[in-house]
Design a protein around this motif. Structure first.
Motif, PDB file in Angstrom:
ATOM      1  N   MET A  85       0.863  -1.176   0.000  1.00 31.31           N
ATOM      2  CA  MET A  85       0.000   0.000   0.000  1.00 31.31           C
ATOM      3  C   MET A  85       0.898   1.224   0.000  1.00 31.31           C
ATOM      4  SD  MET A  85      -1.351  -0.081   3.940  1.00 31.31           S
ATOM      5  CE  MET A  85      -2.118  -1.657   3.656  1.00 31.31           C
ATOM      6  N   SER A  86       0.314   2.377  -0.292  1.00 27.86           N
ATOM      7  CA  SER A  86       1.107   3.606  -0.363  1.00 27.86           C
ATOM      8  C   SER A  86       0.367   4.747   0.332  1.00 27.86           C
ATOM      9  CB  SER A  86       1.373   4.001  -1.823  1.00 27.86           C
ATOM     10  OG  SER A  86       2.112   2.987  -2.490  1.00 27.86           O
ATOM     11  N   VAL A  87       1.141   5.585   1.024  1.00 24.90           N
ATOM     12  CA  VAL A  87       0.617   6.796   1.630  1.00 24.90           C
ATOM     13  C   VAL A  87       1.030   7.970   0.754  1.00 24.90           C
ATOM     14  CG1 VAL A  87       0.612   8.283   3.660  1.00 24.90           C
ATOM     15  CG2 VAL A  87       0.773   5.800   3.943  1.00 24.90           C
ATOM     16  N   LEU A  88       0.051   8.723   0.253  1.00 25.57           N
ATOM     17  CA  LEU A  88       0.310   9.852  -0.638  1.00 25.57           C
ATOM     18  C   LEU A  88       0.124  11.154   0.130  1.00 25.57           C
ATOM     19  CD1 LEU A  88      -1.833   8.619  -3.689  1.00 25.57           C
ATOM     20  CD2 LEU A  88       0.471   7.907  -3.027  1.00 25.57           C
ATOM     21  N   ASP A 148      -2.334  22.932  -2.136  1.00 18.81           N
ATOM     22  CA  ASP A 148      -2.895  23.078  -3.480  1.00 18.81           C
ATOM     23  C   ASP A 148      -3.353  21.740  -4.051  1.00 18.81           C
ATOM     24  OD1 ASP A 148      -2.381  25.840  -3.515  1.00 18.81           O
ATOM     25  OD2 ASP A 148      -0.276  25.469  -4.074  1.00 18.81           O
ATOM     26  N   LYS A 149      -3.296  20.690  -3.241  1.00 22.18           N
ATOM     27  CA  LYS A 149      -3.730  19.338  -3.607  1.00 22.18           C
ATOM     28  C   LYS A 149      -2.881  18.745  -4.731  1.00 22.18           C
ATOM     29  CE  LYS A 149      -6.657  20.050  -0.441  1.00 22.18           C
ATOM     30  NZ  LYS A 149      -6.290  19.610   0.919  1.00 22.18           N
ATOM     31  N   LEU A 150      -1.604  19.069  -4.700  1.00 24.15           N
ATOM     32  CA  LEU A 150      -0.637  18.465  -5.614  1.00 24.15           C
ATOM     33  C   LEU A 150       0.208  17.465  -4.842  1.00 24.15           C
ATOM     34  CD1 LEU A 150       0.581  21.579  -7.646  1.00 24.15           C
ATOM     35  CD2 LEU A 150      -1.043  19.810  -8.371  1.00 24.15           C
ATOM     36  N   LEU A 151       0.540  16.338  -5.471  1.00 21.62           N
ATOM     37  CA  LEU A 151       1.326  15.300  -4.830  1.00 21.62           C
ATOM     38  C   LEU A 151       2.751  15.791  -4.601  1.00 21.62           C
ATOM     39  CD1 LEU A 151       1.396  12.324  -3.866  1.00 21.62           C
ATOM     40  CD2 LEU A 151       2.154  11.720  -6.179  1.00 21.62           C
ATOM     41  N   GLN A 152       3.199  15.737  -3.355  1.00 24.64           N
ATOM     42  CA  GLN A 152       4.541  16.165  -2.990  1.00 24.64           C
ATOM     43  C   GLN A 152       5.468  14.994  -2.652  1.00 24.64           C
ATOM     44  OE1 GLN A 152       5.539  19.564  -3.056  1.00 24.64           O
ATOM     45  NE2 GLN A 152       3.578  19.574  -4.144  1.00 24.64           N
ATOM     46  N   ALA A 153       4.901  13.926  -2.094  1.00 24.44           N
ATOM     47  CA  ALA A 153       5.707  12.776  -1.704  1.00 24.44           C
ATOM     48  C   ALA A 153       4.782  11.589  -1.498  1.00 24.44           C
ATOM     49  CB  ALA A 153       6.490  13.072  -0.424  1.00 24.44           C
ATOM     50  N   TYR A 154       5.378  10.406  -1.437  1.00 23.81           N
ATOM     51  CA  TYR A 154       4.598   9.220  -1.121  1.00 23.81           C
ATOM     52  C   TYR A 154       5.500   8.175  -0.474  1.00 23.81           C
ATOM     53  CZ  TYR A 154       6.409   7.563  -5.673  1.00 23.81           C
ATOM     54  OH  TYR A 154       7.210   7.211  -6.730  1.00 23.81           O
ATOM     55  N   ASP A 155       4.904   7.401   0.417  1.00 22.57           N
ATOM     56  CA  ASP A 155       5.586   6.307   1.103  1.00 22.57           C
ATOM     57  C   ASP A 155       5.033   4.989   0.581  1.00 22.57           C
ATOM     58  OD1 ASP A 155       6.984   8.085   2.665  1.00 22.57           O
ATOM     59  OD2 ASP A 155       5.566   8.002   4.343  1.00 22.57           O
ATOM     60  N   ASP A 156       5.910   4.145   0.062  1.00 24.81           N
ATOM     61  CA  ASP A 156       5.521   2.798  -0.350  1.00 24.81           C
ATOM     62  C   ASP A 156       5.771   1.840   0.811  1.00 24.81           C
ATOM     63  OD1 ASP A 156       4.667   3.420  -2.888  1.00 24.81           O
ATOM     64  OD2 ASP A 156       6.640   3.126  -3.801  1.00 24.81           O
ATOM     65  N   ARG A 179      10.415   6.157   1.146  1.00 25.70           N
ATOM     66  CA  ARG A 179       9.935   7.510   0.914  1.00 25.70           C
ATOM     67  C   ARG A 179      10.380   8.003  -0.457  1.00 25.70           C
ATOM     68  NH1 ARG A 179       9.094  11.674   4.295  1.00 25.70           N
ATOM     69  NH2 ARG A 179       7.573  10.267   5.183  1.00 25.70           N
ATOM     70  N   HIS A 180       9.458   8.563  -1.209  1.00 25.87           N
ATOM     71  CA  HIS A 180       9.747   9.144  -2.523  1.00 25.87           C
ATOM     72  C   HIS A 180       9.325  10.606  -2.514  1.00 25.87           C
ATOM     73  CE1 HIS A 180      10.314   5.129  -4.402  1.00 25.87           C
ATOM     74  NE2 HIS A 180       9.383   4.779  -3.529  1.00 25.87           N
ATOM     75  N   ILE A 181      10.186  11.478  -3.013  1.00 28.23           N
ATOM     76  CA  ILE A 181       9.900  12.905  -3.091  1.00 28.23           C
ATOM     77  C   ILE A 181       9.642  13.284  -4.539  1.00 28.23           C
ATOM     78  CG2 ILE A 181      10.716  15.229  -2.556  1.00 28.23           C
ATOM     79  CD1 ILE A 181      10.343  13.397  -0.155  1.00 28.23           C
ATOM     80  N   PRO A 230       9.844  10.881  -9.593  1.00 32.21           N
ATOM     81  CA  PRO A 230      10.064  10.626  -8.181  1.00 32.21           C
ATOM     82  C   PRO A 230      11.537  10.395  -7.892  1.00 32.21           C
ATOM     83  CG  PRO A 230       9.265   8.638  -9.252  1.00 32.21           C
ATOM     84  CD  PRO A 230       9.283   9.718 -10.307  1.00 32.21           C
ATOM     85  N   VAL A 231      12.005  10.897  -6.751  1.00 31.15           N
ATOM     86  CA  VAL A 231      13.378  10.675  -6.316  1.00 31.15           C
ATOM     87  C   VAL A 231      13.338   9.762  -5.101  1.00 31.15           C
ATOM     88  CG1 VAL A 231      15.484  11.740  -5.459  1.00 31.15           C
ATOM     89  CG2 VAL A 231      14.086  12.922  -7.161  1.00 31.15           C
ATOM     90  N   PRO A 232      13.830   8.515  -5.211  1.00 31.37           N
ATOM     91  CA  PRO A 232      13.711   7.575  -4.094  1.00 31.37           C
ATOM     92  C   PRO A 232      14.670   7.894  -2.973  1.00 31.37           C
ATOM     93  CG  PRO A 232      14.974   6.580  -5.873  1.00 31.37           C
ATOM     94  CD  PRO A 232      14.501   7.915  -6.381  1.00 31.37           C
ATOM     95  N   VAL A 233      14.250   7.564  -1.762  1.00 28.51           N
ATOM     96  CA  VAL A 233      15.091   7.637  -0.574  1.00 28.51           C
ATOM     97  C   VAL A 233      15.408   6.209  -0.169  1.00 28.51           C
ATOM     98  CG1 VAL A 233      15.191   8.388   1.825  1.00 28.51           C
ATOM     99  CG2 VAL A 233      14.068   9.809   0.117  1.00 28.51           C
TER     100      VAL A 233
END
Length: 525
Positions: free
Chosen positions: A474-477, A482-490, A505-507, A516-519
């Motif tokens: 699952m992923s947390v977005l 402004d309701k634009l995607l800034q990051a997400y956690d897989d 974490r992806h930025i 996306p830039v992975p962490v």
């Protein structure tokens, strides 16, 4: 005097002489008296009537009173005994189907029907994993105590009904007592035969009915799957607790810190009836402060009415739950989801939740008989046209929406193509393989990112077929003001033999590029 003698000794007024000795009767002649052969026939008729009344009373009494309710762990189970030509036990397990066990002989059949989960006990189990072990250990005692109460209630009901019926038919207490005694002997003897011929090993060789017939992972090797799932559930109980630690660790990284007005969305998909998925979802919803849960379909396996019980856990989340149908979900599935107080079902429609405008459409297919693996999801031209057509319908809906759409939902990523340029983000599932990509750009239109979720249910029962069960994903977005995607956690929870939870974490550095830039992933064992 003659008249009195005629009345006492004659029929039809014939005179019989009165003498001091018996009348002369020729040797071999039958005396003129009422035949005695009617008495045995009458006794036989009464006996048969008592037997019939007894059998009817026993059957009616067993059917009317041969049932009890008992608690088995978090379940409320109904136990029923019924007359049968041969013995056996049926264990109804909604929504999966039934197990048929050759458990005993005798003219009695036992049915055990597991009802819905008790909300209070379910929440207690989820909050205290140790209580699950205690519930499992006490389950045998719960069943034994329920069967004993069932036997006593059945005998009492059969005898009582038989006595009442016999009194109504014969209006004779002696015959009613005989019928009641026979009812006691018949009922107790039948239940005693079942107890004396009990075969506990029959649980190892069940026959399946309903949806279980279509679950090759269970039918193929029931013992191995049962053992694997036990370890699987035990490990997940420990693993989901690690999510909090992971979140604390990753959130402390300087690359991204969610703002106070950040909207958190949990994206799940392809639950496929796995009850463990709900435990993980509930943990993430609470620990990550989720505002909205989005489900991109295949919450069930066969879309049948019994499976509707599975979606009842949606209400326990107490957060808005936005859902679209997958190809394994029927109209009845969507209706069952819609009945949940916090659920919103989209079918070529839009909704606004937590400030996000979301558009979604259900999968145009209903193909529950197909394998859920990617290998079984190939598209013929006709099916491809259907799937792409669903995307075109949703694209038209998005363009005509009075409010700009922030997220579009489709089940199959093959439907996403026509949505390019209509909204910044498209969420999908279906393939059980997590992927993030950018849709081909349309000149003069905004870039659109496609995020395909894996299987939050680990592909359901089929996910246990291989040596390494399909992980739960699952992923947390995270959306800004402004309701634009800034990051997400897989989030990925490993299966049996992989005691590990990964959170990555992806930025999203440039929303226009959608790259996306992975962490570095942070594992916990």
């Amino acid at each position: 005097m003659d008249g009195q003698q005629n009345e006492q000794h004659g029929d039809g007024g014939e005179e019989t002489p009165v003498t001091g000795h018996a009348p002369d009767v020729p040797f071999g002649a039958r005396p003129r008296s009422r035949p005695d052969w009617r008495r045995p026939l009458r006794r036989l008729g009464v006996t048969l009537a008592v037997l019939v009344v007894t059998l009817v009373g026993v059957v009616v009494g067993v059917l009317a009173g041969g049932q009890v309710g008992t608690d088995i762990g978090p379940f409320h189970a109904d136990l029923r005994v019924s007359p049968a030509v041969s013995g056996g036990t049926t264990v109804d397990i909604p929504p999966l189907g039934a197990l048929l066990l050759d458990s005993h002989d005798g003219p009695t059949h036992l049915t055990v029907e597991l009802g819905a989960l008790d909300q209070g006990r379910t929440e207690a189990l989820l909050d205290d994993p140790a209580s699950i072990n205690r519930a499992s250990q006490s389950a045998v005692d719960d069943v034994r105590e329920g069967v004993m109460r069932l036997g006593l209630r059945t005998v009492a009901s059969a005898v009582l009904v038989t006595l009442v019926l016999a009194l109504l038919v014969f209006r004779n207490t002696r015959r009613a007592a005989w019928a009641g005694t026979l009812a006691l002997l018949v009922t107790a003897g039948s239940l005693g035969t079942a107890a004396a011929t009990l075969r506990p090993q029959s649980i190892e060789e069940p026959r399946y009915e309903g949806l279980l017939v279509n679950a090759p992972a269970i039918v193929g090797d029931a013992r191995r799957i049962a053992n694997d799932y036990t370890r699987y559930a035990e490990q997940l109980q420990r693993l989901v607790g690690n999510v909090s630690q992971l979140y604390t660790t990753v959130s402390a990284l300087p690359v991204y810190e969610p703002e106070p007005d950040t909207t958190r969305v949990l994206h799940v998909s392809d639950m496929h009836l796995n009850p463990t998925g709900w435990q993980l979802i509930r943990t993430v919803v609470e620990q990550f402060g989720i505002d909205v849960v989005i489900d991109t379909g295949d919450i069930t396996d066969w879309g049948s009415e019994p499976e509707a019980n599975y979606v009842g856990s949606i209400g326990l989340l107490k957060k808005p739950y936005v859902f679209i149908r997958g190809n394994h979900d029927s109209g009845r599935t969507a209706a069952a989801v819609a009945r949940q107080p916090n659920a919103i079902v989209l079918n070529n429609s839009t909704t606004t939740v937590a400030g996000l405008t979301i558009a979604g459409i259900g999968d145009p297919r209903f193909t529950p008989d197909k394998n859920t693996s990617p290998a079984g999801s190939g598209l013929t031209k006709q099916v491809a046209d259907q799937v792409i057509g669903a995307g075109e319908q949703l694209a038209a809906t998005v363009r005509s929406s009075p409010r700009p759409v922030n997220i579009a939902l489709v089940h199959d990523p093959a439907s996403a193509g026509p949505l390019s340029g209509t909204c910044p983000l498209v969420l999908a599932g279906h393939t059980h393989n997590r992927q993030v990509s950018k849709l081909p750009e349309v000149a003069g239109q905004m870039p659109t990112q496609l995020m395909v979720q894996g299987s939050t249910g680990g592909a359901g029962l089929r996910g246990l077929e291989g040596e390494k069960p399909t992980p739960l994903t699952m992923s947390v977005l995270y959306f800004d003001k402004d309701k634009l995607l800034q990051a997400y956690d897989d989030i990925t929870v490993g299966g049996t033999g992989q005691a590990q939870v990964n959170l990555e974490r992806h930025i999203v550095e440039d929303p226009k590029a959608g790259a996306p830039v992975p962490v570095t992933p942070t594992p916990t064992r």
